[in-house]
Write a protein that holds these residues in place. Sequence first.
Motif, PDB file in Angstrom:
ATOM      1  N   THR A  24       0.813  -1.210   0.000  1.00  0.00           N
ATOM      2  CA  THR A  24       0.000   0.000   0.000  1.00  0.00           C
ATOM      3  C   THR A  24       0.852   1.269   0.000  1.00  0.00           C
ATOM      4  OG1 THR A  24      -1.885  -1.061   1.078  1.00  0.00           O
ATOM      5  CG2 THR A  24      -1.743   1.306   1.260  1.00  0.00           C
ATOM      6  N   PRO A  25       1.907   1.355   0.834  1.00  0.00           N
ATOM      7  CA  PRO A  25       2.756   2.560   0.757  1.00  0.00           C
ATOM      8  C   PRO A  25       3.372   2.749  -0.626  1.00  0.00           C
ATOM      9  CG  PRO A  25       3.200   1.348   2.780  1.00  0.00           C
ATOM     10  CD  PRO A  25       2.339   0.466   1.932  1.00  0.00           C
ATOM     11  N   ALA A  26       3.708   1.650  -1.306  1.00  0.00           N
ATOM     12  CA  ALA A  26       4.297   1.746  -2.649  1.00  0.00           C
ATOM     13  C   ALA A  26       3.280   2.279  -3.648  1.00  0.00           C
ATOM     14  CB  ALA A  26       4.811   0.381  -3.090  1.00  0.00           C
ATOM     15  N   VAL A  27       2.051   1.784  -3.573  1.00  0.00           N
ATOM     16  CA  VAL A  27       0.998   2.250  -4.480  1.00  0.00           C
ATOM     17  C   VAL A  27       0.750   3.747  -4.280  1.00  0.00           C
ATOM     18  CG1 VAL A  27      -1.469   2.074  -5.022  1.00  0.00           C
ATOM     19  CG2 VAL A  27      -0.110  -0.005  -4.672  1.00  0.00           C
ATOM     20  N   LYS A  28       0.650   4.156  -3.019  1.00  0.00           N
ATOM     21  CA  LYS A  28       0.352   5.559  -2.740  1.00  0.00           C
ATOM     22  C   LYS A  28       1.503   6.469  -3.158  1.00  0.00           C
ATOM     23  CE  LYS A  28      -3.003   4.752   0.944  1.00  0.00           C
ATOM     24  NZ  LYS A  28      -3.368   4.961   2.372  1.00  0.00           N
ATOM     25  N   ALA A  29       2.736   6.058  -2.873  1.00  0.00           N
ATOM     26  CA  ALA A  29       3.892   6.879  -3.263  1.00  0.00           C
ATOM     27  C   ALA A  29       4.006   6.973  -4.778  1.00  0.00           C
ATOM     28  CB  ALA A  29       5.165   6.297  -2.661  1.00  0.00           C
ATOM     29  N   SER A  30       3.735   5.870  -5.480  1.00  0.00           N
ATOM     30  CA  SER A  30       3.821   5.874  -6.939  1.00  0.00           C
ATOM     31  C   SER A  30       2.713   6.721  -7.553  1.00  0.00           C
ATOM     32  CB  SER A  30       3.759   4.439  -7.478  1.00  0.00           C
ATOM     33  OG  SER A  30       4.833   3.666  -6.974  1.00  0.00           O
ATOM     34  N   LEU A  31       1.518   6.654  -6.964  1.00  0.00           N
ATOM     35  CA  LEU A  31       0.427   7.505  -7.441  1.00  0.00           C
ATOM     36  C   LEU A  31       0.754   8.983  -7.240  1.00  0.00           C
ATOM     37  CD1 LEU A  31      -2.798   5.615  -6.339  1.00  0.00           C
ATOM     38  CD2 LEU A  31      -2.219   6.304  -8.652  1.00  0.00           C
ATOM     39  N   GLN A  32       1.392   9.308  -6.116  1.00  0.00           N
ATOM     40  CA  GLN A  32       1.777  10.682  -5.861  1.00  0.00           C
ATOM     41  C   GLN A  32       2.735  11.183  -6.944  1.00  0.00           C
ATOM     42  OE1 GLN A  32       0.719  12.800  -3.405  1.00  0.00           O
ATOM     43  NE2 GLN A  32       1.957  14.411  -4.361  1.00  0.00           N
ATOM     44  N   LEU A  33       3.737  10.349  -7.278  1.00  0.00           N
ATOM     45  CA  LEU A  33       4.673  10.732  -8.329  1.00  0.00           C
ATOM     46  C   LEU A  33       3.987  10.836  -9.688  1.00  0.00           C
ATOM     47  CD1 LEU A  33       7.968   8.762  -7.543  1.00  0.00           C
ATOM     48  CD2 LEU A  33       7.468  11.188  -7.200  1.00  0.00           C
ATOM     49  N   ALA A  34       3.066   9.921  -9.949  1.00  0.00           N
ATOM     50  CA  ALA A  34       2.332   9.974 -11.220  1.00  0.00           C
ATOM     51  C   ALA A  34       1.526  11.258 -11.318  1.00  0.00           C
ATOM     52  CB  ALA A  34       1.424   8.751 -11.356  1.00  0.00           C
ATOM     53  N   CYS A  35       0.877  11.639 -10.231  1.00  0.00           N
ATOM     54  CA  CYS A  35       0.108  12.883 -10.234  1.00  0.00           C
ATOM     55  C   CYS A  35       1.015  14.079 -10.500  1.00  0.00           C
ATOM     56  CB  CYS A  35      -0.620  13.046  -8.899  1.00  0.00           C
ATOM     57  SG  CYS A  35      -2.006  11.930  -8.649  1.00  0.00           S
ATOM     58  N   GLU A  36       2.177  14.076  -9.859  1.00  0.00           N
ATOM     59  CA  GLU A  36       3.112  15.186 -10.069  1.00  0.00           C
ATOM     60  C   GLU A  36       3.565  15.248 -11.524  1.00  0.00           C
ATOM     61  OE1 GLU A  36       6.245  14.586  -7.265  1.00  0.00           O
ATOM     62  OE2 GLU A  36       4.958  14.905  -5.512  1.00  0.00           O
ATOM     63  N   SER A  37       3.846  14.089 -12.113  1.00  0.00           N
ATOM     64  CA  SER A  37       4.313  14.079 -13.501  1.00  0.00           C
ATOM     65  C   SER A  37       3.210  14.482 -14.475  1.00  0.00           C
ATOM     66  CB  SER A  37       4.851  12.696 -13.871  1.00  0.00           C
ATOM     67  OG  SER A  37       3.809  11.744 -13.981  1.00  0.00           O
ATOM     68  N   MET A  38       1.952  14.230 -14.088  1.00  0.00           N
ATOM     69  CA  MET A  38       0.812  14.570 -14.939  1.00  0.00           C
ATOM     70  C   MET A  38       0.289  15.977 -14.650  1.00  0.00           C
ATOM     71  SD  MET A  38      -0.053  11.854 -16.902  1.00  0.00           S
ATOM     72  CE  MET A  38      -1.821  11.899 -17.190  1.00  0.00           C
ATOM     73  N   GLY A  39       0.857  16.634 -13.630  1.00  0.00           N
ATOM     74  CA  GLY A  39       0.378  17.959 -13.268  1.00  0.00           C
ATOM     75  C   GLY A  39      -1.025  17.939 -12.714  1.00  0.00           C
ATOM     76  N   ALA A  40      -1.363  16.872 -11.979  1.00  0.00           N
ATOM     77  CA  ALA A  40      -2.717  16.705 -11.459  1.00  0.00           C
ATOM     78  C   ALA A  40      -2.695  16.670  -9.935  1.00  0.00           C
ATOM     79  CB  ALA A  40      -3.332  15.416 -11.992  1.00  0.00           C
ATOM     80  N   ALA A  41      -3.836  16.978  -9.356  1.00  0.00           N
ATOM     81  CA  ALA A  41      -3.972  16.903  -7.908  1.00  0.00           C
ATOM     82  C   ALA A  41      -3.986  15.432  -7.479  1.00  0.00           C
ATOM     83  CB  ALA A  41      -5.260  17.583  -7.459  1.00  0.00           C
ATOM     84  N   PRO A  42      -3.437  15.116  -6.318  1.00  0.00           N
ATOM     85  CA  PRO A  42      -3.473  13.725  -5.842  1.00  0.00           C
ATOM     86  C   PRO A  42      -4.904  13.293  -5.560  1.00  0.00           C
ATOM     87  CG  PRO A  42      -2.703  15.187  -4.103  1.00  0.00           C
ATOM     88  CD  PRO A  42      -2.768  16.011  -5.360  1.00  0.00           C
ATOM     89  N   PRO A  43      -5.168  11.997  -5.614  1.00  0.00           N
ATOM     90  CA  PRO A  43      -6.532  11.517  -5.387  1.00  0.00           C
ATOM     91  C   PRO A  43      -6.970  11.723  -3.941  1.00  0.00           C
ATOM     92  CG  PRO A  43      -5.001   9.687  -5.499  1.00  0.00           C
ATOM     93  CD  PRO A  43      -4.234  10.905  -5.914  1.00  0.00           C
ATOM     94  N   ASP A  44      -8.267  11.799  -3.750  1.00  0.00           N
ATOM     95  CA  ASP A  44      -8.826  11.870  -2.409  1.00  0.00           C
ATOM     96  C   ASP A  44      -8.407  10.635  -1.616  1.00  0.00           C
ATOM     97  OD1 ASP A  44     -10.901  12.897  -0.380  1.00  0.00           O
ATOM     98  OD2 ASP A  44     -11.544  10.833  -0.771  1.00  0.00           O
ATOM     99  N   PRO A  45      -7.815  10.796  -0.423  1.00  0.00           N
ATOM    100  CA  PRO A  45      -7.323   9.632   0.327  1.00  0.00           C
ATOM    101  C   PRO A  45      -8.399   8.604   0.632  1.00  0.00           C
ATOM    102  CG  PRO A  45      -6.452  11.667   1.254  1.00  0.00           C
ATOM    103  CD  PRO A  45      -7.493  12.061   0.254  1.00  0.00           C
TER     104      PRO A  45
END
Length: 230
Positions: A24-45
Amino acid sequence: MTALFPATSTIVLFDFDGTLVDSTPAVKASLQLACESMGAAPPDPVALDAAIAQGVLMGDLFRLIHPRADSAEIARWLEAYREAYRRIGLDHSRLFPGAVELLQTLRQAGYRLTIVSNKSEPSIHVALQHFGLAGYFEHVWGEQADMPGKPQPDLFVRKILPAFPQASRSNFLMIGDTVADRDFAAASGVHFCLVAYGYGEVSLNGRKDCFKIHALNELPHHLQAARSFA
């Protein structure tokens, strides 16, 4: 861990994330990086935790988070996520306690072990090598391009059963942590073990061919019961 009796026909289908590996920490950290690379807001927790708990395919997870995204946008999200996961995923993942000891015990007792996951197959293989688990599994089935993932039974019918031609459905035990795992077992007509420490809040709905464990080292105690279901 108590040694098990010999088992010549029992086939154990392990889910991966939330069952053997805490990612789970890996999924969340990777999603955070993906959001940053896409210029998007992180998903609702809350929405993200609910999606992870359902055990959905990653593409479906993005559709839950971004319901208006079209197929092309989903593909871009997936690529950004997978690139991030390749870079940092294993740094944020760990085996659940007792995983190696359990797999050693089952193999020594004659159980045939497989992975059945909605995670991408290449990612599973990389993680198995990283954690030194690759040699324990006879087959690894991850996300399939030509069929739906769990909870649909297509993978079981089209690939798993043909891989064990001498086995009946009563010879299989699915071990997982989400509703998708439970419903996959039910749809496939196989027994189910819920790992209560995993990602989802899952009811067994009173099924007599199911049982629950709170730690991996509890599994051997239940395996005689699992065999007696047949």
